[in-house]
Design an enzyme around this catalytic site. Structure first.
Site, PDB file in Angstrom:
ATOM      1  N   HIS A 215       9.980  33.269 138.739  1.00  0.00           N
ATOM      2  CA  HIS A 215       9.550  32.217 139.667  1.00  0.00           C
ATOM      3  C   HIS A 215       8.800  32.820 140.864  1.00  0.00           C
ATOM      4  O   HIS A 215       7.770  32.294 141.298  1.00  0.00           O
ATOM      5  CB  HIS A 215      10.774  31.431 140.146  1.00  0.00           C
ATOM      6  CG  HIS A 215      10.425  30.253 141.012  1.00  0.00           C
ATOM      7  ND1 HIS A 215       9.844  29.101 140.508  1.00  0.00           N
ATOM      8  CD2 HIS A 215      10.547  30.064 142.356  1.00  0.00           C
ATOM      9  CE1 HIS A 215       9.636  28.245 141.506  1.00  0.00           C
ATOM     10  NE2 HIS A 215      10.053  28.812 142.627  1.00  0.00           N
TER      11      HIS A 215
ATOM     12  N   ASN B   5       8.256  61.529 119.508  1.00  0.00           N
ATOM     13  CA  ASN B   5       8.568  62.537 118.498  1.00  0.00           C
ATOM     14  C   ASN B   5      10.068  62.620 118.241  1.00  0.00           C
ATOM     15  O   ASN B   5      10.494  62.851 117.110  1.00  0.00           O
ATOM     16  CB  ASN B   5       8.026  63.905 118.937  1.00  0.00           C
ATOM     17  CG  ASN B   5       6.572  64.106 118.550  1.00  0.00           C
ATOM     18  OD1 ASN B   5       6.270  64.428 117.415  1.00  0.00           O
ATOM     19  ND2 ASN B   5       5.679  63.874 119.487  1.00  0.00           N
TER      20      ASN B   5
ATOM     21  N   GLU C  21       9.036  30.348 132.442  1.00  0.00           N
ATOM     22  CA  GLU C  21      10.056  29.644 133.236  1.00  0.00           C
ATOM     23  C   GLU C  21      10.660  28.476 132.459  1.00  0.00           C
ATOM     24  O   GLU C  21      11.874  28.249 132.509  1.00  0.00           O
ATOM     25  CB  GLU C  21       9.429  29.106 134.525  1.00  0.00           C
ATOM     26  CG  GLU C  21       9.577  30.013 135.717  1.00  0.00           C
ATOM     27  CD  GLU C  21       9.147  29.299 136.978  1.00  0.00           C
ATOM     28  OE1 GLU C  21       9.841  29.443 137.978  1.00  0.00           O
ATOM     29  OE2 GLU C  21       8.133  28.579 136.955  1.00  0.00           O
TER      30      GLU C  21
END
Length: 695
Positions: free
Chosen positions: A46, A429, A68
């Protein structure tokens, strides 16, 4: 009102909110019933929406508003979280980060997020599950398009390759309809591609192609020095291919690829939306929070935390350029301080000496404070890795427990800015090469969940970062076999190499032990970049491994790159400096104690071993000094990893705090030197780089 003055503040705060959203989303994924976490995520979203709307970034505000709507249903127990909702929200965060990055680079923060918005709206309406069930074909094509997207790591590899003068191609291969052994033909294509370059990404993923889980076609992103026509000809020699399309890519093509994929997917979803009748709003099932016995306890904890007293804001944001200016001014003051100390020593005036000593103490305190101002917790880099590890584990179908310790450890801002990419390579990796598949771990008697530790800690004037996993470790025999095959070492030399020397072969350019190329690693692109980047920062990498138990990469970095403690010495009329962190000890050696071995290399005894003696006067071509004529030589013993060497010098000047200055454009690649410093008497002393000498 001119909002440009608030732009840098908006970017900083938007990045903070996005980081917080990512962290809390990962937390919510582990505790999907905790409404308290959803409340925190909702508030952050918000705030971001309000900031974006105020600054005029409508696309940012619009996408956050759609997020929202979903979060509002979840926090009011009208919607239960599932994997589709999590993936959609994570995609939304990726899009928001891309928009903020565009704004940071001077753009307008615009992006085509139609596909993501459509997914969010289908979640709010409640019809996304029905669509998923009735549109298996379209979802498969949508997933295929998602697989075509380049992640941050893959895009950076392609960009670096183009900047280095290599060619980047997008190659699409189609097999004939009557092809029986599709996986075998695909393997032959990959064999051809492996001879002329590196596969960075394939769609479908390489694992699926290997297991024959694909239709009649596949595509790859490919890096090579060969021309388009040559590749077309070589690939075309593989039998049972229907067509081969080789498309060269420019830097702009690589950067705009993901947005093109989003546009294609959005067009398909838009067409599907217009064809299907709109569904009425469906109230979702109540969240299963009440069914979880631990949920009330979590809610109680959240409420208790919320009632705590607010803490006053004790921090301010400072532009990094101002800190750089402050550091430069301090550097000049340190040079003058050394000069004053020399003058007071020569004049022997009591009052002057007292004043200079007090000035030295104050300037030392000031130096420590300025250095601390530039220090930033490594958490600013580490905090982005949990999300990356989650996505990696999911794409590789592995279970990984990622543990971070020492995130509060501080490093100089200049080092922090550069260390992110090398750590990304090492972590990727660790997951792809190190951690075994679930089946392999169970067969080896291990837990099905692998563990990757990321640690940071101080030691002396250095910071150590360790990446450790409990995978299958490095197979010495396999590494040597591949190294001999690639011509990196000879068979005779391989027999004599220690384990540490064998592990360091992994950092050779283009070297990879992967039996198959995946989208994550195995391309031989990465570890050589890691070493060169860390070396340029004044650090080095050590590898420890036990077959069947795991591997540990240890990265050693300097605390700061601006001011360092050094030993000053002379070679005739010339002055040099060497960092104290590289010095083991100093000593004297008589001429008759110096041995000569085959090839004229000079050696000296050191403790229970024999180490090489390097003639700096010969290396640097000193005009009025030669150690060859001295009966007794002063030496400095230096270390790089496990290697030791002795450097001969003319005379010691003493220890001093010096300011590291770059050599400039014309001299920056001069071997053996990391920079220069200005001494108190105005002379320039070159700073020796022991790492370069010990190569």
């Amino acid at each position: 009102m001119d909002l440009n003055q608030y732009l840098s503040m908006f970017i900083d705060e938007a990045n903070d909110h996005l980081q917080a959203l990512n962290e809390h989303m990962l937390e919510l994924e582990n505790q999907p019933d905790d409404v308290g976490i959803v409340q925190v995520i909702f508030r952050s979203a918000h705030t971001l929406k309000g900031m974006s709307a105020t600054m005029g970034f409508e696309d940012l505000a619009s996408l956050t508003h759609q997020m929202e709507n979903v979060l509002d249903l979840v926090r009011n127990n009208l919607l239960a979280m599932d994997s589709f909702i999590f993936d959609t929200l994570f995609r939304s965060l990726d899009a928001l980060e891309a928009m903020v990055s565009d704004i940071t680079n001077g753009g307008e923060g615009k992006a085509d997020v139609t596909a993501i918005v459509a997914s969010l709206q289908s979640i709010v309406k409640g019809d996304y599950k029905k669509e998923a069930a009735s549109e298996d074909g379209s979802s498969a094509s949508g997933e295929e398009e998602q697989n075509e997207r380049l992640d941050e790591f893959q895009r950076s590899i392609l960009e670096q390759s183009l900047e280095a003068g290599m060619h980047v191609y997008h190659i699409h291969i189609r097999l004939r309809e009557d092809c029986v052994l599709k996986a075998a033909r695909a393997y032959m294509v990959f064999q051809v591609l492996g001879q002329y370059g590196e596969v960075v990404k394939s769609n479908p993923p390489a694992q699926d192609i290997e297991q024959d889980k694909f239709e009649n076609g596949f595509s790859v992103f490919y890096v090579s020095s060969e021309q388009e026509s040559r590749l077309q000809q070589e690939i075309g020699q593989v039998s049972e291919l229907d067509s081969v399309q080789v498309q060269p890519f420019t830097l702009d093509d690589v950067r705009n690829w993901n947005s093109q994929i989003d546009e294609i997917q959005a067009g398909k979803q838009e067409a599907a939306a217009t064809a299907a009748p709109s569904k009425p709003d469906v109230k979702q099932e109540q969240s299963a929070a009440s069914e979880s016995p631990s949920a009330p306890a979590r809610k109680a904890n959240t409420a208790a935390a919320a009632t705590g007293k607010p803490v006053g804001n004790r921090t301010i944001r400072v532009d990094i350029e101002r800190l750089d200016v402050l550091m430069n001014l301090l550097s000049e003051m340190l040079i003058d301080r050394v000069r004053l100390e020399q003058l007071s020593g020569e004049l022997k005036n009591h009052d002057l000496t007292d004043t200079v000593e007090h000035l030295s103490r104050v300037s030392s305190d000031l130096q420590n404070i300025v250095l601390k101002l530039r220090m930033v917790p490594v958490d600013t880099v580490f905090s982005r890795f949990p999300r990356m590890m989650r996505d990696l584990a999911k794409s590789l179908d592995k279970k990984v427990d990622f543990i971070i310790t020492g995130a509060e450890t501080e490093l100089d801002r200049t080092v922090i800015d550069e260390i992110g990419d090398p750590l990304v390579h090492l972590l990727r990796n660790a997951v792809d090469h190190g951690i075994e598949s679930i089946e392999e771990r169970i067969a080896a008697g291990k837990s099905e969940t692998g563990t990757v530790h990321l640690r940071a800690f101080h030691s002396g004037n250095h910071v150590f970062i360790e990446i450790e996993e409990d995978g299958h470790g490095i197979d010495r025999a396999m590494v040597l076999k591949k190294a001999i095959k690639n011509g990196v070492v000879t068979a005779e030399r391989a027999v004599q190499m220690s384990d540490e020397q064998v592990y360091m072969l992994l950092f050779a350019s283009g070297f990879s032990t992967a039996e198959k190329v995946s989208d994550i690693s195995g391309r031989g692109v990465g570890l050589d970049v890691v070493r060169s980047k860390i070396t340029s920062l004044g650090g080095h990498v050590i590898v420890e491994s036990k077959l069947g138990q795991g591997t540990k990469f240890i990265v050693q970095l300097p605390l700061t790159m601006s001011i360092l403690s050094a030993m000053l010495f002379r070679l005739g009329s010339e002055k040099y400096a060497i960092p104290l962190s590289s010095i083991v000890e100093t000593s004297l050696v008589k001429k008759e104690k110096i041995r000569r071995v085959h090839g004229g290399i000079r050696m000296v005894d050191y403790r229970d071993s024999v180490i090489p003696l390097l003639s700096l006067s010969t290396l640097f071509d000193c005009p009025n000094y030669s150690d060859m004529e001295e009966e007794e030589i002063e030496i400095i013993i230096v270390r790089k990893g496990e290697r030791l060497a002795a450097l001969d010098i003319d005379d010691f000047i003493g220890q001093s705090e010096i300011v590291l200055k770059p050599l400039g454009t014309y001299l920056k690649n001069t071997p053996g030197f990391s920079g220069a410093t200005i001494l108190g008497d105005g002379q320039v002393a070159l700073i020796i780089d022991p790492n370069a000498l010990l190569k």
